[in-house]
Enzyme design. Structure first.
Site: not given
Ligand code: PMM
Length: 274
Positions: A204, A245
């Site tokens: 991030k 994650r």
């Molecule tokens: N961030 C993204 C997508 N899904 N889900 C949860 N629970 N927490 C998060 O911080 C989160 C998420 C954005 O990241 P990506 O685009 O790399 O998937």
């Protein structure tokens, strides 16, 4: 939790796993690298992103969930839409991860309650298109705690068993780098809410800010933030987070193992001291 974004536009891996077969293969690879869960999403939530339409999200997500689940993978579905959650659970998903914590779609909480699966409630202040405008806090920790407690109460009032709710501080969602770092510095305060914590720092913006040589230097691109992500994983694991994650699983799986080994040694040393 390894990430499979079946999207053309996610901030760090958009387009890479947009093809169904590649997405399934990537999910299997993440399991081979140590993921216990694979999070499948079909909608980018990067700052400024517009919504994808429902039919397209279903088309992206459901077949990938079905194939991974059929291969024995524990799959979570990353969606703000009740219809997608419902069909993904029918296709074998075992957890619903909703970045809006049920706020984006009023049908989400009843659908998850009826499905009886765990539900991730993330701290969220509105859709990605303008969420950066909502990164305004007098006391980020206190406000995120209060708003997460409200999200937990909303889920429970809607029929989701409290023991099925996982909480997530929502790093980067209506937060700037200093907000994200303050939340990571106080994970134990978030744990005081009494629910398992999911920490999603992977690649991030705040890591880009930390890694930039100085305040004016360009941050390294998202794909060069995996070592920093693994550093957050080690800290989160040591603080007792339930899951992280991440896009790149191997280093984080190793970080979790090391954190657990240190934890076990601390227990042994404490016992020896007594
Ligand atoms: N961030 C993204 C997508 N899904 N889900 C949860 N629970 N927490 C998060 O911080 C989160 C998420 C954005 O990241 P990506 O685009 O790399 O998937």
């Amino acid at each position: 939790m390894g990430v499979v974004n079946v999207t053309p536009d996610s901030f760090s891996d958009g387009g890479q796993w947009f093809d169904r077969e590649l997405a399934v293969k990537h999910g299997l690879d993440l399991v081979a690298q140590g993921a216990d869960l694979v999070d499948v999403g079909g909608e980018s939530t990067r700052p400024g992103a517009a919504r994808v339409d429902e039919a397209e999200e279903l088309r992206r997500v459901v077949p990938v969930v079905r194939e991974l689940a059929a291969a024995g993978v524990l799959v979570s579905v990353d969606t703000m839409r009740a219809s997608v959650a419902e069909q993904a659970v029918d296709a074998g998903a075992v957890l619903v991860n909703d970045v809006s914590g049920g706020q984006a779609d009023p049908a989400m909480v009843p659908v998850v309650a009826a499905a009886g699966v765990p539900f991730v409630v993330m701290h969220w202040r509105g859709q990605s298109i303008d969420m950066n405008n909502r990164a305004v806090y007098a006391d980020v920790l206190g406000e995120v705690l209060d708003e997460l407690r409200t999200g937990l109460d909303r889920a429970v009032a809607g029929g989701i068993a409290p023991e099925r709710v996982v909480l997530d501080p929502g790093l980067g969602f209506a937060k700037d780098a200093d907000h994200d770092l303050a939340l990571l510095a106080h994970l134990s305060r978030l744990e005081a809410l009494g629910r398992p914590l999911l920490v999603a720092a992977s690649r991030k913006r705040f890591l880009g800010r930390v890694l930039a040589r100085d305040a004016h230097a360009a941050p390294p691109p998202a794909r060069e933030r995996d070592a920093a992500t693994a550093a957050v994983t080690a800290i989160a694991a040591r603080e007792g987070a339930w899951a992280v994650r991440v896009h790149e699983v191997r280093a984080s799986a190793d970080a979790v193992r090391v954190a657990h080994a240190i934890e076990a040694a601390a227990g042994g040393a404490d016992a020896g001291a007594r």
